[in-house]
Design an enzyme around this catalytic site. Structure first.
Site, short mmCIF file in Angstrom:
data_model
loop_
_atom_site.label_atom_id
_atom_site.label_comp_id
_atom_site.label_asym_id
_atom_site.label_seq_id
_atom_site.Cartn_x
_atom_site.Cartn_y
_atom_site.Cartn_z
N GLU A 42 6.27 39.92 -3.59
CA GLU A 42 4.99 39.81 -4.30
C GLU A 42 4.43 41.20 -4.53
O GLU A 42 4.41 42.04 -3.62
CB GLU A 42 4.01 38.97 -3.48
CG GLU A 42 2.64 38.83 -4.12
CD GLU A 42 1.69 38.01 -3.25
OE1 GLU A 42 0.72 38.61 -2.75
OE2 GLU A 42 1.93 36.81 -3.08
N ASP A 97 1.28 39.05 -9.05
CA ASP A 97 0.23 38.20 -8.51
C ASP A 97 -1.16 38.64 -8.96
O ASP A 97 -1.55 39.80 -8.78
CB ASP A 97 0.29 38.21 -6.97
CG ASP A 97 -0.65 37.18 -6.36
OD1 ASP A 97 -0.57 36.01 -6.74
OD2 ASP A 97 -1.46 37.57 -5.51
N ARG A 139 0.82 -1.22 0.00
CA ARG A 139 0.00 0.00 0.00
C ARG A 139 0.85 1.26 0.00
O ARG A 139 0.51 2.23 -0.68
CB ARG A 139 -0.95 -0.02 1.21
CG ARG A 139 -1.90 1.18 1.31
CD ARG A 139 -2.52 1.59 -0.02
NE ARG A 139 -3.20 0.51 -0.72
CZ ARG A 139 -3.58 0.55 -1.97
NH1 ARG A 139 -3.31 1.63 -2.71
NH2 ARG A 139 -4.20 -0.47 -2.53
N LYS A 186 1.92 24.53 -1.79
CA LYS A 186 0.58 23.96 -1.61
C LYS A 186 0.66 22.44 -1.76
O LYS A 186 0.24 21.86 -2.75
CB LYS A 186 -0.39 24.58 -2.60
CG LYS A 186 -0.60 26.08 -2.37
CD LYS A 186 -1.50 26.70 -3.42
CE LYS A 186 -1.65 28.20 -3.18
NZ LYS A 186 -2.46 28.86 -4.22
N LYS A 231 5.29 38.09 0.88
CA LYS A 231 3.97 38.08 0.25
C LYS A 231 3.14 39.25 0.76
O LYS A 231 3.59 40.04 1.58
CB LYS A 231 3.29 36.73 0.52
CG LYS A 231 4.02 35.57 -0.17
CD LYS A 231 3.37 34.25 0.12
CE LYS A 231 1.99 34.12 -0.51
NZ LYS A 231 2.05 34.09 -1.99
#
Length: 287
Positions: free
Chosen positions: A202, A224, A102, A137, A169
């Site tokens: 950013e 962005d 698995r 992410k 950011k």
């Protein structure tokens, strides 16, 4: 050259943690039903079309479970595969094969899905100078595999974590009181701790691009959630002084247009957070 994070120690730690999660105090299904001395073989069958990833990791998993398992790899990471292909065979103690099954499949199926989607997006950028980046992410405790799969699929890794690059950011900038204050504070911090990290800022509009250019001392400017027309104007403003990266809401339908603005990089979170795994199975072979 392999990414820096693919060290024997990091990979071993990942595999051991994943095995502990799955096995607990024992694989009782296999221990109960299969004789301890039974020797068998299994084939890893491909049940979908795409780019194969995780073969090298699978070998490590089998070895970690049982050093006596013999793995014959028939296909390599990064190869195109189709339904019916056999990626590898594993021979040895039946209980060990079943205990490994698995984790091998979970890793390879997701990694192959990521590599396949990355390759697909790379095709959309063919002929441009723009390079494809992933993001942070990722799935907690599975980042090492997801980032590796992006590279296998032909993409590039952005920063691996919070430690190997400075990214200022929107929230950092707002909390710091603006781009100038954020960048200056960053330089003071890096000098104080004796680190040399690349700095990315950013920006959300052309005014912020202008501010980033005025303060300087950075390596890359992120554009962005801008329209392609605004990005093109921003790239012209920057004029090659710093690297440029497009990010935010970029889809398969828009990525080519974004690349044609002249940006150096495009980062796409969907490479790791919105993919479909490639179906694989490990099937017993009578020997």
């Amino acid at each position: 050259m392999k990414p820096f994070y693919l060290t024997p120690e990091n990979l071993k730690n990942f595999i051991q943690a994943a095995l502990r999660e799955d096995i607990g105090d024992g694989d009782h299904s296999s221990l109960a039903s299969i004789p301890n001395d039974a020797q068998n073989q299994a084939r890893l069958l491909v049940k979908g079309n795409g780019i194969l990833a995780g073969v090298e990791l699978a070998e490590m998993i089998f070895r970690e479970v049982d050093a006596d398992l013999k793995v014959e790899t028939l296909l390599k990471d990064g190869q195109k595969v189709q339904i019916g292909d056999v990626a590898l065979t594993v021979t040895g103690k039946a209980q060990s094969i079943l205990t490994s099954e698995r984790l091998v499949l979970n890793c390879m199926q997701r990694m192959s899905g990521i590599a396949t989607y990355t390759h697909r997006i790379m095709d959309l950028l063919a002929g441009t100078k723009t390079r494809l980046l992933d993001t942070r992410k990722t799935t907690p405790n599975f980042r090492i595999c997801e980032k590796w799969a992006v590279v296998i699929g032909g993409g590039m890794n952005h920063r691996y974590g919070l430690f190997d690059m400075i990214m200022l950011k929107d929230n950092h900038i707002d909390y710091a009181g603006g781009i100038e204050k954020a960048v200056k504070a960053t330089h003071e911090y890096l000098k104080r701790i004796g680190k040399d990290l690349k700095i990315e800022v950013e920006t959300r509009n052309l005014e912020e691009v202008k501010q980033a250019l005025e303060v300087g001392g950075i390596h890359r400017i992120m554009l962005d959630n801008m329209t392609p027309a605004t990005m093109k104007e921003a790239v012209a403003m920057i004029g090659g002084r710093f690297e440029t990266e497009a990010s935010g809401g970029i889809t398969e339908q828009t990525i080519r247009e974004v690349a044609e603005t002249g940006v150096d990089f495009i980062s796409v979170g969907a490479l790791t957070h919105s993919i479909k795994s490639i179906d694989l199975s490990l099937k017993a072979v009578k020997v």
